[in-house]
Design an enzyme around this catalytic site. Sequence first.
Site, short mmCIF file in Angstrom:
data_model
loop_
_atom_site.label_atom_id
_atom_site.label_comp_id
_atom_site.label_asym_id
_atom_site.label_seq_id
_atom_site.Cartn_x
_atom_site.Cartn_y
_atom_site.Cartn_z
N CYS A 25 -1.76 -20.80 -9.11
CA CYS A 25 -1.33 -20.91 -7.71
C CYS A 25 -2.30 -21.71 -6.85
O CYS A 25 -1.94 -22.15 -5.76
CB CYS A 25 -1.11 -19.53 -7.11
SG CYS A 25 0.19 -18.63 -7.94
N ASN B 63 7.57 -17.30 -4.71
CA ASN B 63 6.27 -17.84 -5.10
C ASN B 63 6.49 -18.97 -6.09
O ASN B 63 6.89 -18.73 -7.23
CB ASN B 63 5.43 -16.71 -5.71
CG ASN B 63 4.04 -17.17 -6.14
OD1 ASN B 63 3.76 -18.37 -6.21
ND2 ASN B 63 3.18 -16.22 -6.43
N HIS C 216 -0.76 -20.38 0.57
CA HIS C 216 0.05 -20.17 -0.64
C HIS C 216 1.06 -19.07 -0.34
O HIS C 216 0.74 -18.07 0.30
CB HIS C 216 -0.87 -19.77 -1.80
CG HIS C 216 -0.11 -19.30 -2.99
ND1 HIS C 216 0.93 -20.03 -3.53
CD2 HIS C 216 -0.21 -18.18 -3.75
CE1 HIS C 216 1.43 -19.37 -4.58
NE2 HIS C 216 0.75 -18.24 -4.72
N1 ACO Z 1 12.34 -3.30 -7.29
C1 ACO Z 1 12.21 -1.97 -7.05
N2 ACO Z 1 11.09 -1.28 -7.38
C2 ACO Z 1 10.07 -1.98 -7.95
C3 ACO Z 1 10.16 -3.35 -8.21
C4 ACO Z 1 11.35 -4.02 -7.85
N3 ACO Z 1 11.53 -5.34 -8.05
N4 ACO Z 1 8.99 -3.76 -8.77
C5 ACO Z 1 8.21 -2.67 -8.85
N5 ACO Z 1 8.85 -1.60 -8.37
C6 ACO Z 1 8.38 -0.22 -8.25
C7 ACO Z 1 7.26 0.09 -9.21
O1 ACO Z 1 7.78 0.44 -10.48
C8 ACO Z 1 6.59 1.25 -8.52
O2 ACO Z 1 7.33 2.41 -8.77
P1 ACO Z 1 6.57 3.81 -9.06
O3 ACO Z 1 5.82 4.11 -7.79
O4 ACO Z 1 7.71 4.74 -9.34
O5 ACO Z 1 5.68 3.56 -10.23
C9 ACO Z 1 6.75 0.94 -7.04
O6 ACO Z 1 7.80 -0.03 -6.96
C10 ACO Z 1 5.51 0.36 -6.39
O7 ACO Z 1 5.00 -0.69 -7.20
P2 ACO Z 1 3.71 -1.49 -6.80
O8 ACO Z 1 3.41 -2.52 -7.85
O9 ACO Z 1 2.62 -0.54 -6.41
O10 ACO Z 1 4.24 -2.24 -5.46
P3 ACO Z 1 3.43 -3.10 -4.45
O11 ACO Z 1 3.62 -2.57 -3.11
O12 ACO Z 1 2.02 -3.37 -4.91
O13 ACO Z 1 4.20 -4.50 -4.50
C11 ACO Z 1 3.94 -6.70 -5.45
C12 ACO Z 1 4.26 -5.25 -5.71
C13 ACO Z 1 4.98 -7.26 -4.52
C14 ACO Z 1 3.96 -7.44 -6.77
C15 ACO Z 1 2.55 -6.84 -4.79
O14 ACO Z 1 1.62 -6.07 -5.50
C16 ACO Z 1 2.03 -8.28 -4.73
O15 ACO Z 1 2.54 -9.10 -4.02
N6 ACO Z 1 0.95 -8.59 -5.47
C17 ACO Z 1 0.26 -9.87 -5.36
C18 ACO Z 1 1.00 -11.03 -5.94
C19 ACO Z 1 0.13 -12.27 -5.79
O16 ACO Z 1 -0.45 -12.53 -4.75
N7 ACO Z 1 -0.03 -13.04 -6.83
C20 ACO Z 1 -1.02 -14.12 -6.75
C21 ACO Z 1 -0.49 -15.41 -6.94
S1 ACO Z 1 0.67 -15.52 -8.26
C22 ACO Z 1 0.01 -16.58 -9.43
O17 ACO Z 1 -1.14 -16.94 -9.47
C23 ACO Z 1 0.98 -16.99 -10.57
#
Ligand code: ACO
Length: 322
Positions: free
Chosen positions: A113, A279, A249
Amino acid sequence: MIYSKITGTGSYLPEKVLTNKDLEKLVDTSDKWIQERTGIKERHVAAEGETTCDLALHASRRAIEMSGISNADIDMVILATTTADKIFPGTACLLQKKLDVHGCPAFDVQAVCTGFVYALSIADKFIRAGETQCALVVGSETLSRILDWNDRSTCVLFGDGAGAVVLEAAAEPGIMSTHLHADGSYEHLLHVPHGISIGYEQLKAGEAYVYMEGNAVFKMAVNTLGQIVDEALEANRIGKSDIDWLVPHQANSRIIEATARKLKMSLERVVVTVAQHGNTSAASIPLALDVAVRDGRIKKGQTLMLEAFGSGFTWGSALLKF
Ligand code: ACO
């Protein structure tokens, strides 16, 4: 002194749009969850046979057209991508061929990214050294090809697209500074765990998918992005209020909002495209930049802060006068 300056921007999104509602039919998710946690409403997905180079070509032509140069003026092609068309040669060489450009250096940059910021920084250095006059710098991705469409925790986050800039030698900045960083000790938190020299069978079978510990990545991204903003401001001895536009980003609207808060910037001065693009990794910054240039928000002479965080981990910024 020689500086480098962006003289043209371009972008391209594949025709097919995949909405959150469409994803509800594929995995156990909801439009509400995706919007609340990420800000994403829809993303574009490349058609069968449409490659990273194809997307890059459309974006490049638009950037070249805006800059007013001809293809023959280009003396460097750098393409940032995580989703190369072929194992080799680099997608930059394939793009060079499609643009009918011959002889100049052309190579890919793999910093996920942060790839576009890395590529822009390299082109800037070549121009400042007097070795390059006119660089084409591209970020292009077909991330849909490395997603597990059964994994709700990753498949809802990413999209395909391309963005490009023409960077030319200039008497005044242009690019004021770039700062690049990486820490490979975090590689396991966000990666595709298969590749050419490990797990080639999975790669061949099309089973090499993005794996992410989203929560850990989220926390690191928010902390790190605040630091790189300060680093760029201090290096240029300017204040937060001197920045006209933040072009971050586009991974998650909550990460973008946290960075804007740190900068004390209202969201009206932040270019946000994550709702429509998802993304798009290395393509996300040049895509967002082009959107805001073409809709008239970003104007000549304004000061822009570009910043990215991604797998590696890699992170970096570019501060520039547009
Ligand atoms: N739909 C519904 N529920 C979901 C989904 C979905 N698509 N995905 C995960 N969940 C559930 C999980 O299973 C979890 O359930 P549980 O509590 O029963 O276990 C719950 O939602 C919470 O999951 P988390 O992973 O804790 O959710 P979070 O609030 O952290 O959001 C996300 C996830 C959006 C991925 C976030 O962590 C994020 O944006 N992370 C950073 C991404 C990023 O910046 N990447 C860097 C660049 S990418 C690159 O370099 C290629």
